[in-house]
Design an enzyme around this catalytic site. Structure first.
Site, short mmCIF file in Angstrom:
data_model
loop_
_atom_site.label_atom_id
_atom_site.label_comp_id
_atom_site.label_asym_id
_atom_site.label_seq_id
_atom_site.Cartn_x
_atom_site.Cartn_y
_atom_site.Cartn_z
N GLY A 239 43.55 30.82 24.29
CA GLY A 239 42.45 30.05 23.74
C GLY A 239 42.48 29.79 22.25
N PRO A 277 48.81 32.83 25.18
CG PRO A 277 50.54 32.67 23.61
CD PRO A 277 49.95 33.59 24.65
N GLY A 278 48.58 29.27 25.21
CA GLY A 278 49.15 28.05 25.78
C GLY A 278 49.08 26.96 24.73
NE ARG A 279 43.38 24.48 23.73
CZ ARG A 279 42.98 23.52 24.56
NH1 ARG A 279 43.19 22.26 24.26
NH2 ARG A 279 42.35 23.83 25.69
CE1 TYR A 319 38.79 19.94 30.06
CE2 TYR A 319 40.81 19.17 29.05
CZ TYR A 319 40.17 19.90 30.03
OH TYR A 319 40.92 20.58 30.94
CB CYS A 360 41.19 0.04 38.42
SG CYS A 360 42.58 -1.10 38.47
CD GLU A 361 38.46 5.46 37.87
OE1 GLU A 361 37.29 5.69 37.45
OE2 GLU A 361 38.78 5.54 39.06
CE1 TYR A 389 45.97 23.81 29.84
CE2 TYR A 389 45.73 23.84 27.45
CZ TYR A 389 45.83 24.51 28.65
OH TYR A 389 45.82 25.87 28.66
#
Ligand SMILES: *Cc1c(COP(=O)(O)O)cnc(C)c1O
Length: 435
Positions: A239, A277-279, A319, A360-361, A389
């Site tokens: 995080g 850890p990732g991000r 997000y 198409c959104e 991500y």
């Protein structure tokens, strides 16, 4: 800190000019910097060196096997959340003793897969899950380690969809329930409950929520030890933030300055510490490159329509997250000053645009009301801080093949995931089978 920078109005990644790269790989494409991945990993390891932590890279943030291999070669373990990620970790050659397996919905098949692989720890999310894993381990006549995911009820002050450490989330159990959990399961012979796991949310831009959560966990561990339960590992989760805007995130050393002293006594008494850890490792190590297809004005709005969108990077619409977007080639006057990436960039002659994709959104956008230098059809844009991500959340919606992933190492560029084809899209549908 990363290795994407403008020189003479052109965007470079390490020793590669990204506009030139696009002549060979086309758009859209994800591009990663090896040095950035490794620098981030090394800085984190250095900052926390006094705790000699096991650093379990969160595969879900950017899971390409070649990236996992780079980090595994640096000594990283892996944090996996599914059987598929476990398989990726194995393909990358990660020793399974250095892997933790989290996630609220592990299936029997995934549990057997992880026990067979001799996973380091199961991170446990509920009583029902503990009972199931323990029963499966017993049937397999195996032993495994478990960390109880505790929900310390702290507010990490992040987006509602990525807050995980408050009382009302599907993750973990609260502290009172954790004591009962140990009374019920703390002596299981097959699934050894000997660790505590925290993961409070993401991104968390200050050390304070960690300090609060770790204090609560250490207090709990002391009480559990008094009751005779052996707890030898504390996993403080992931995080840590990333610089979506320049200077947004404290350096690893700032988190460490507050966290290390808290955990030192635990370490000195023989406890092990795990980070996930990732991000903070992956986000700034990648960009998404795309080309402008059309410019369209509607009312007072200007739309920049690109050949990528929510199907390749869903974070802005999921997000409300900010990604700095800028052309890969700009006039000298439009080079971001000091490499500054921010929402409000102060340069002359910018135009306010929405950067939107072909899906198409109406949620298909990467930026809204964003100041950009004037762009034209065919021009390449870089979407920054897309390493985490990004590709892992890409979909085939509207039948777009997924973009390739390219790894830059100095002057060398390697396609580490090829661009998908239309055949890839339909292949699993070509052999209907009666059941
Ligand atoms: C997603 C996740 C992480 C990684 O979070 P980052 O914000 O990418 O560092 C770590 N641990 C668990 C349990 C997770 O679900």
């Amino acid at each position: 800190m990363d290795h994407f920078e403008y020189r003479d109005g052109q965007l470079w990644c390490e020793g590669v000019n990204l506009d030139d790269l696009l002549d060979s790989v086309g758009t859209p494409a994800y591009v990663y910097s090896r040095r950035t991945f490794e620098d981030h990993y090394d800085r984190l390891a250095q900052a926390f060196a006094e705790l000699d932590p096991l650093i379990c890279y969160s595969i879900k943030s950017c899971g390409n096997v070649n990236i996992c291999k780079l980090l595994a070669n640096r000594g990283a373990g892996m944090d996996v959340v599914s059987g598929g990620e476990l398989y990726r970790a194995q393909q990358a050659g990660v020793p399974m003793a250095k892997a933790v397996y989290a996630g609220v919905g592990k299936t029997d098949q995934e549990i057997r897969q992880a026990i067979d692989a001799k996973i380091g720890w199961f991170n446990i999310e509920s009583e029902a899950e503990f009972e199931n894993i323990a029963a499966i381990a017993k049937r397999m006549d195996a032993k495994a380690n478990a960390a109880l995911r505790v929900n310390p009820d702290v507010d990490p002050k992040t987006h509602a969809k990525t807050t995980t450490g408050k009382k009302e989330t599907k993750f973990g159990v609260d502290i009172e329930r954790a004591h009962r959990f140990f009374e019920a399961y703390g002596k299981d012979p097959h699934l050894k409950l000997n660790a505590i796991h925290l993961h409070i949310g993401s991104p968390v831009y200050s050390p304070q929520p960690y300090v609060e959560a770790i204090r609560k966990a250490l207090d709990m561990i002391a009480k559990l030890r008094d009751k005779g339960y052996e707890i030898n590992t504390l996993d403080i989760g992931g995080g840590f933030g990333a610089d979506y805007e320049s200077g947004q995130t404290p350096p690893f050393a700032d988190y460490a300055k507050q966290i290390v002293p808290l955990l030192k006594p635990f370490k000195e008494q023989g406890g092990g510490v795990i980070l996930e850890p990732g991000r903070s490792v992956a986000a700034n190590a990648g960009v998404l490159l795309t080309r402008v297809q059309y410019i369209k004005t509607g009312g007072s709005k200007k739309f920049v329509i690109i050949d990528s969108g929510m199907h390749h990077l869903i974070r802005p619409t999921l997000y409300d997250s900010f990604h700095f977007i800028w052309p890969t080639r700009v006039a000298p006057m439009h080079q971001p000053p000091q490499g500054q990436r921010s929402e409000k960039i102060d340069l002359p002659g910018l135009e306010t645009c929405d950067v939107v994709g072909p899906i198409c959104e109406s949620g298909d956008y990467l930026a809204k009301g964003r100041a950009l230098p004037p762009v034209t059809r065919g021009q390449a844009l870089a979407v920054f801080s897309a390493g985490a991500y990004g590709m892992v959340m890409a979909s085939h919606y509207n039948a777009y093949p997924k973009p390739p992933e390219v790894l830059i190492e100095g002057k060398k560029a390697t396609v580490i995931r090829r661009r998908e084809t239309y055949e890839d899209l339909v292949e699993p549908e070509l052999h209907p089978q009666p059941v």
